[in-house]
Design an enzyme around this catalytic site. Structure first.
Site, PDB file in Angstrom:
ATOM      1  N   ASP A 184      53.059 -23.124 -19.262  1.00  0.00           N
ATOM      2  CA  ASP A 184      51.768 -23.617 -18.793  1.00  0.00           C
ATOM      3  C   ASP A 184      51.958 -24.255 -17.419  1.00  0.00           C
ATOM      4  O   ASP A 184      52.844 -25.112 -17.245  1.00  0.00           O
ATOM      5  CB  ASP A 184      51.209 -24.636 -19.781  1.00  0.00           C
ATOM      6  CG  ASP A 184      49.789 -25.042 -19.443  1.00  0.00           C
ATOM      7  OD1 ASP A 184      49.621 -26.120 -18.835  1.00  0.00           O
ATOM      8  OD2 ASP A 184      48.858 -24.292 -19.763  1.00  0.00           O
ATOM      9  N   ASN A 192      43.457 -25.828  -8.220  1.00  0.00           N
ATOM     10  CA  ASN A 192      42.293 -25.010  -7.871  1.00  0.00           C
ATOM     11  C   ASN A 192      41.263 -25.821  -7.096  1.00  0.00           C
ATOM     12  O   ASN A 192      40.681 -25.346  -6.112  1.00  0.00           O
ATOM     13  CB  ASN A 192      41.645 -24.447  -9.142  1.00  0.00           C
ATOM     14  CG  ASN A 192      42.033 -22.993  -9.399  1.00  0.00           C
ATOM     15  OD1 ASN A 192      42.486 -22.287  -8.504  1.00  0.00           O
ATOM     16  ND2 ASN A 192      41.845 -22.548 -10.628  1.00  0.00           N
ATOM     17  N   HIS A 197      39.930 -21.306  -5.276  1.00  0.00           N
ATOM     18  CA  HIS A 197      40.261 -20.321  -6.317  1.00  0.00           C
ATOM     19  C   HIS A 197      41.104 -19.164  -5.794  1.00  0.00           C
ATOM     20  O   HIS A 197      41.908 -18.595  -6.543  1.00  0.00           O
ATOM     21  CB  HIS A 197      38.972 -19.798  -6.960  1.00  0.00           C
ATOM     22  CG  HIS A 197      38.298 -20.816  -7.824  1.00  0.00           C
ATOM     23  ND1 HIS A 197      38.778 -21.172  -9.057  1.00  0.00           N
ATOM     24  CD2 HIS A 197      37.196 -21.583  -7.628  1.00  0.00           C
ATOM     25  CE1 HIS A 197      38.004 -22.093  -9.600  1.00  0.00           C
ATOM     26  NE2 HIS A 197      37.026 -22.368  -8.743  1.00  0.00           N
ATOM     27  N   ASP A 201      44.471 -18.037  -7.507  1.00  0.00           N
ATOM     28  CA  ASP A 201      44.842 -16.681  -7.926  1.00  0.00           C
ATOM     29  C   ASP A 201      46.215 -16.296  -7.370  1.00  0.00           C
ATOM     30  O   ASP A 201      47.037 -15.694  -8.061  1.00  0.00           O
ATOM     31  CB  ASP A 201      43.796 -15.671  -7.450  1.00  0.00           C
ATOM     32  CG  ASP A 201      42.503 -15.764  -8.253  1.00  0.00           C
ATOM     33  OD1 ASP A 201      42.492 -16.443  -9.293  1.00  0.00           O
ATOM     34  OD2 ASP A 201      41.499 -15.148  -7.820  1.00  0.00           O
ATOM     35  N   GLU A 228      45.958 -20.263 -17.241  1.00  0.00           N
ATOM     36  CA  GLU A 228      47.198 -20.558 -16.507  1.00  0.00           C
ATOM     37  C   GLU A 228      48.406 -20.562 -17.436  1.00  0.00           C
ATOM     38  O   GLU A 228      49.462 -21.071 -17.099  1.00  0.00           O
ATOM     39  CB  GLU A 228      47.096 -21.896 -15.787  1.00  0.00           C
ATOM     40  CG  GLU A 228      46.974 -23.114 -16.683  1.00  0.00           C
ATOM     41  CD  GLU A 228      45.536 -23.485 -16.996  1.00  0.00           C
ATOM     42  OE1 GLU A 228      45.309 -24.667 -17.292  1.00  0.00           O
ATOM     43  OE2 GLU A 228      44.644 -22.616 -16.930  1.00  0.00           O
TER      44      GLU A 228
END
Length: 314
Positions: A184, A192, A197, A201, A228
């Site tokens: 994680d 973010n 974003h 990504d 994630e």
């Protein structure tokens, strides 16, 4: 004569008569095909295995091993019959024609050879081979798209679930250890919110690539588990081996040094990991391994993150 290149179709000509082979070679090369020869059935089989031609032109009547027997053996070497076999025969009776098709030939021409007919039939077979190859590539791409995560290109959750079940069954049969890493990304939402974003990504893609590299063996599988979260399935791997993978991931991620100024465990992106291992037995389901890895993951988070914890099922 058409230009012959390394990409030109390869024709295997198998005939015990030297003059016939020479005529067939000249005819095929005029059409722009590469040609390789075999003078009997045994050399035909060996050459086929070594070169994987696009089409085989096979004489029906040869000493020691006739073309029908050779055709049957070629079919065994190519069970999906990707390479079509065209039989060349002086036998025109119905029994011989039926024998040719039963042996695995997809077409035939008779001797003396009608060259215009041969050209047309070889062209048709080459076209079929090319279409089959294109279809196979398209099917492989569809399979890849169905089993891969669109953003990160590692395995998706569906593939993860199927593969874990598959390896669970295999490990149970072989009584071999099976390990699972759940990973994680620490404080990904603040990442973010801070960087946007698109950067989020890109971060996911970099982490996925790093985990894909950590899944070094052909049996290992890196997957995006959700959001994630990522996972790595490690067949034939005990707890010590799985811990080594986790340590390598931590080291490589530290070297990658993705900036994260909103992280509460430093200035770069880190991950927490749960590592679980078991030797599958009939009364334990694969979800038990996931739950064990998930429990270890939460222990890693409770321990301050940027670390891994382990759990070994009985």
């Amino acid at each position: 004569m058409n230009l012959i290149t390394e990409d030109s179709p390869l024709i295997l000509v198998a005939d015990d008569d030297k003059v016939t082979r020479a005529c067939l070679r000249q005819a095929m090369e005029q059409e722009g095909y590469r040609v390789i020869e075999a003078n009997d059935g045994e050399s035909c089989l060996a050459t086929f295995t070594r070169t994987q031609p696009d089409v085989v032109l096979l004489d029906a009547v040869m000493p020691i091993m006739d073309g029908f027997t050779c055709c049957n053996k070629l079919k065994d070497l190519d069970p999906e019959q990707r390479t079509p076999i065209l039989m060349i025969t002086a036998l025109e009776d119905a029994e011989s024609v039926n024998h040719a098709f039963e042996s695995g030939a997809v077409d035939f021409v008779t001797k003396p050879i009608h060259w215009a007919v041969l050209y047309q039939r070889v062209r048709r077979l080459i076209k079929q081979v090319r279409l089959y190859a294109e279809l196979e590539r398209a099917n492989q791409e569809l399979k890849r798209l169905a089993t891969s995560d669109g953003l990160t290109q590692v395995a998706n959750r569906r593939h993860f679930d199927e593969y874990l079940d598959q390896e669970w069954q295999r490990s149970q049969r072989e009584q071999a250890p099976l390990s699972l890493l759940l990973c994680d990304i620490d404080f990904f939402k603040p990442f973010n919110d801070t960087y946007g974003h698109q950067s989020g990504d890109e971060c996911l893609q970099k982490i996925a690539a790093l985990l894909q590299e950590a899944a070094k063996r052909s049996l290992d599988l890196a997957a995006r588990y959700g959001g994630e979260e990522f996972a790595i399935i490690l067949p034939n791997t005990d707890l010590e081996g799985a811990e080594q993978v986790a340590q390598d991931i931590q080291t490589n991620l530290q070297d990658l040094a993705i900036p994260h100024r909103k992280s509460q465990v430093g200035e770069i992106v880190t991950i927490s990991m749960g590592v679980a291992t078991t030797i599958p037995v009939p009364f334990i389901a694969p979800r038990m391994l996931i739950e064990a890895a998930d429990r270890a993951l939460y222990q890693a988070k409770d321990s301050g993150r940027n670390c891994y914890r382990t759990f070994q099922l009985p």
